[in-house]
Scaffold this motif. Structure first.
Motif, PDB file in Angstrom:
ATOM      1  N   ARG A  94       7.269   5.915   2.526  1.00  0.00           N
ATOM      2  CA  ARG A  94       5.953   6.166   1.922  1.00  0.00           C
ATOM      3  C   ARG A  94       5.136   4.887   1.775  1.00  0.00           C
ATOM      4  O   ARG A  94       4.026   4.926   1.243  1.00  0.00           O
ATOM      5  N   ARG A 100       1.885   5.393  -0.959  1.00  0.00           N
ATOM      6  CA  ARG A 100       1.415   6.751  -1.209  1.00  0.00           C
ATOM      7  C   ARG A 100       2.575   7.596  -1.731  1.00  0.00           C
ATOM      8  O   ARG A 100       3.582   7.756  -1.054  1.00  0.00           O
ATOM      9  N   ARG A 101       2.415   8.109  -2.920  1.00  0.00           N
ATOM     10  CA  ARG A 101       3.469   8.908  -3.543  1.00  0.00           C
ATOM     11  C   ARG A 101       3.620  10.265  -2.855  1.00  0.00           C
ATOM     12  O   ARG A 101       2.803  10.650  -2.024  1.00  0.00           O
ATOM     13  N   ASP A 124       3.043  13.114  -4.050  1.00  0.00           N
ATOM     14  CA  ASP A 124       1.932  14.015  -4.359  1.00  0.00           C
ATOM     15  C   ASP A 124       0.633  13.576  -3.699  1.00  0.00           C
ATOM     16  O   ASP A 124      -0.423  14.178  -3.935  1.00  0.00           O
ATOM     17  N   GLY A 125       0.692  12.514  -2.877  1.00  0.00           N
ATOM     18  CA  GLY A 125      -0.489  12.061  -2.154  1.00  0.00           C
ATOM     19  C   GLY A 125      -1.269  10.963  -2.838  1.00  0.00           C
ATOM     20  O   GLY A 125      -2.189  10.392  -2.240  1.00  0.00           O
ATOM     21  N   GLU A 126      -0.947  10.641  -4.078  1.00  0.00           N
ATOM     22  CA  GLU A 126      -1.695   9.608  -4.801  1.00  0.00           C
ATOM     23  C   GLU A 126      -1.411   8.238  -4.185  1.00  0.00           C
ATOM     24  O   GLU A 126      -0.262   7.864  -3.959  1.00  0.00           O
ATOM     25  N   PHE A 127      -2.487   7.469  -3.954  1.00  0.00           N
ATOM     26  CA  PHE A 127      -2.390   6.152  -3.325  1.00  0.00           C
ATOM     27  C   PHE A 127      -2.530   5.063  -4.373  1.00  0.00           C
ATOM     28  O   PHE A 127      -3.303   5.175  -5.322  1.00  0.00           O
ATOM     29  N   SER A 128      -1.752   3.994  -4.197  1.00  0.00           N
ATOM     30  CA  SER A 128      -1.884   2.850  -5.096  1.00  0.00           C
ATOM     31  C   SER A 128      -1.517   1.580  -4.350  1.00  0.00           C
ATOM     32  O   SER A 128      -0.860   1.621  -3.308  1.00  0.00           O
ATOM     33  N   ASP A 159       0.886  -1.160   0.000  1.00  0.00           N
ATOM     34  CA  ASP A 159       0.000   0.000   0.000  1.00  0.00           C
ATOM     35  C   ASP A 159       0.922   1.207   0.000  1.00  0.00           C
ATOM     36  O   ASP A 159       1.638   1.441   0.983  1.00  0.00           O
TER      37      ASP A 159
END
Length: 228
Positions: free
Chosen positions: A197, A155-156, A158-162, A153
């Protein structure tokens, strides 16, 4: 830790201290005091000159005859700072191993070098330590050793989660952060992930093989290629 390894560790600790309580040994080795009492009895019966008693502490009656390691002062300094960096930055498991290495070396080097080792003024500091980061480091390292697929899990910046399934290939330290390089099954390519992250890392019960074009050596070669 196997019992034989624990017994060896106890001897190394006793060689470096004048008196060590069972409680201190238990905390250091992460076992119960009852286990330490049994281990001390085993050591005594096997001929190791341990003396002391429960509630007071234990020590070696005389030093064991072990050939000294041939280290120069500079080599010892390098060993100390390296171990301190590992203890600070490389996770809980390797941190304990680094301390164990220092204990073993301290026990066998000549007195004058031992004093220099203990007086070293080189340190590795980490402000605001994160226990979750140490856990993530241990998980990633174990997945690397076992060649197991990791579920992340992530989170980059810039806040983007993947969520990713990756085949872990290597860990790199950049001075203040660790990155994990792996083959990302979602992107079908190499990707780097900063450990700080990663919100969750899970080792899957799924082994992987290093396929051609997807190995750490392939990644390193790709980083040195000149774009056409």
């Amino acid at each position: 830790m196997r019992r034989a390894d624990r017994l060896f560790q106890i001897v190394q600790i006793l060689r470096n201290r004048r008196l060590v309580t069972a409680k201190a040994l238990a905390e250091r080795l992460e076992v119960s005091e009852r286990t330490i009492y049994r281990d001390i009895q085993v050591l005594s019966l096997s001929g190791i000159p341990v003396e002391g008693e429960a509630g007071v502490g234990y020590a070696l009656r005389h030093s064991l005859d072990v050939p000294p390691l041939m280290f120069s002062a500079a080599e010892l300094e390098a060993l100390v700072v390296g171990a301190r960096m590992v203890k600070t930055w490389a996770g809980t498991e390797l941190g304990r191993s680094a301390q164990s290495v220092l204990d073993k070396v301290t026990a066998v080097v000549p007195t004058e070098l031992r004093d220099r080792l203990e007086r070293s003024k080189l340190f590795a500091l980490r402000f605001s330590p994160r226990e979750d980061l140490d856990v993530t480091m241990d998980i990633c390292r174990n997945a690397l050793d076992a060649k197991r697929v990791l579920h992340l899990d992530y989170r980059r910046g810039d806040g983007e989660f993947s969520q990713r399934r990756i085949r872990p290939l290597g860990l790199y330290f950049w001075g203040n952060v660790w990155t994990l390089v792996g083959w990302c099954e979602l992107r079908g390519d190499f990707r780097n992930f900063r450990l700080d992250r990663i919100e969750r890392a899970l080792v899957l019960d799924e082994a992987f093989s290093e396929d051609a074009g997807q190995t750490l050596q392939d990644f390193i070669r790709s980083m040195h290629c000149t774009p056409q």
